[in-house]
Design a protein around this motif. Structure first.
Motif, PDB file in Angstrom:
ATOM      1  N   HIS A 177       1.094  23.021 -67.226  1.00  0.00           N
ATOM      2  CA  HIS A 177       0.427  21.947 -67.974  1.00  0.00           C
ATOM      3  C   HIS A 177      -0.005  22.434 -69.355  1.00  0.00           C
ATOM      4  O   HIS A 177      -0.072  23.640 -69.608  1.00  0.00           O
ATOM      5  N   HIS A 218      -3.024  21.809 -72.649  1.00  0.00           N
ATOM      6  CA  HIS A 218      -4.471  21.623 -72.782  1.00  0.00           C
ATOM      7  C   HIS A 218      -4.721  20.883 -74.101  1.00  0.00           C
ATOM      8  O   HIS A 218      -4.728  21.518 -75.161  1.00  0.00           O
ATOM      9  N   CYS A 264      -9.141  26.642 -73.897  1.00  0.00           N
ATOM     10  CA  CYS A 264      -9.413  26.680 -72.451  1.00  0.00           C
ATOM     11  C   CYS A 264      -9.792  28.116 -72.105  1.00  0.00           C
ATOM     12  O   CYS A 264      -9.023  29.041 -72.365  1.00  0.00           O
ATOM     13  N   HIS A 306       0.593  26.774 -69.372  1.00  0.00           N
ATOM     14  CA  HIS A 306       0.463  27.700 -68.249  1.00  0.00           C
ATOM     15  C   HIS A 306       0.395  26.978 -66.912  1.00  0.00           C
ATOM     16  O   HIS A 306       0.176  25.771 -66.838  1.00  0.00           O
ATOM     17  N   TYR A 357     -13.592  23.940 -71.188  1.00  0.00           N
ATOM     18  CA  TYR A 357     -12.651  23.266 -72.084  1.00  0.00           C
ATOM     19  C   TYR A 357     -13.438  22.696 -73.246  1.00  0.00           C
ATOM     20  O   TYR A 357     -14.468  22.039 -73.051  1.00  0.00           O
TER      21      TYR A 357
END
Ligand code: 2CO
Ligand code: FE2
Length: 206
Positions: free
Chosen positions: A100, A102, A107, A155, A171
């Protein structure tokens, strides 16, 4: 919220003082957003704060909720709804997230218990290729802090040990959906993953 007896300013100024508990961490993070005026300083301050944070067993029993049916369970610890979200994620053995992105500035992950594997990918530089290429795989042991953003790549994260793992995530700013890839073979074929919470502030959602 309770700061340590040394006070939040002292926490911010010190590169080494432990941060006792998640309430104090939230207060320190609030201060970082009030006092730092650029991303480089802010990122270093957040990294340092997470490095110094000690989560208590009582906090783990409040926030580290596992759903055995899910690969991993997302538990909201704190957010100001503007600058950051702090989560505790619980990873079942042999399970992992999909790859996915971010959609935020950064993150941060701190391994609290057990160990996780972080696998990092980038889009293959060749214009003919539609693949995500694995370029780094790291085992993150309890106590270590990692940093990731979309400039570095994408990642997936999973439990790397024979025991379930627990991680603390920050986040900044909060986001509500991200890109999810079912396979690294097709970069152009992603779906939208909506952010969901199993619990908020220690209270299960169902
Ligand atoms: N980003 C994933 C999530 O929030 C977990 S992997 O660590 O960033 O569900
Ligand atoms: Fe992630």
């Amino acid at each position: 919220m309770s700061a340590s007896p040394r006070g939040v300013e002292a926490e911010l100024d010190s590169g080494s003082a432990p941060i006792a508990g998640l309430d104090t961490l939230s207060t320190v993070i609030d201060s970082i957003f009030k006092t730092s005026d650029n991303w480089i300083d802010r990122r270093a301050a957040i990294h340092s704060a997470l490095n110094r944070t000690v989560v208590t067993p009582s906090e783990l029993s409040t926030f580290a909720l596992f759903d055995p049916r899910l690969p991993y369970t997302r538990n909201l610890v704190a957010t100001d709804n503007t600058h950051y979200t702090l989560l505790i994620l619980c990873w079942n053995v042999d399970k992992e997230s999909p790859i996915h992105d971010h959609p935020c500035d950064g993150c941060f992950i701190k391994a609290l218990q057990g160990k996780i594997r972080e696998s990092r990918y980038v889009k293959d530089a060749s214009p003919e290729s539609d693949q995500l290429v694995l370029f780094q795989e790291t085992i993150v042991h309890s106590g270590a802090v990692t940093y990731m953003d979309d400039f570095v790549g994408y990642h997936k994260v999973g439990c790397a040990g024979t025991e379930p793992a627990i991680t603390l995530h920050l986040y900044t700013p909060p986001y509500h959906s991200c890109k999810v890839w079912a396979s690294p073979e097709r970069f152009s074929s992603w779906s939208e993953g909506k952010v969901t919470f199993y619990s908020k502030h220690g209270q299960p959602m169902n």
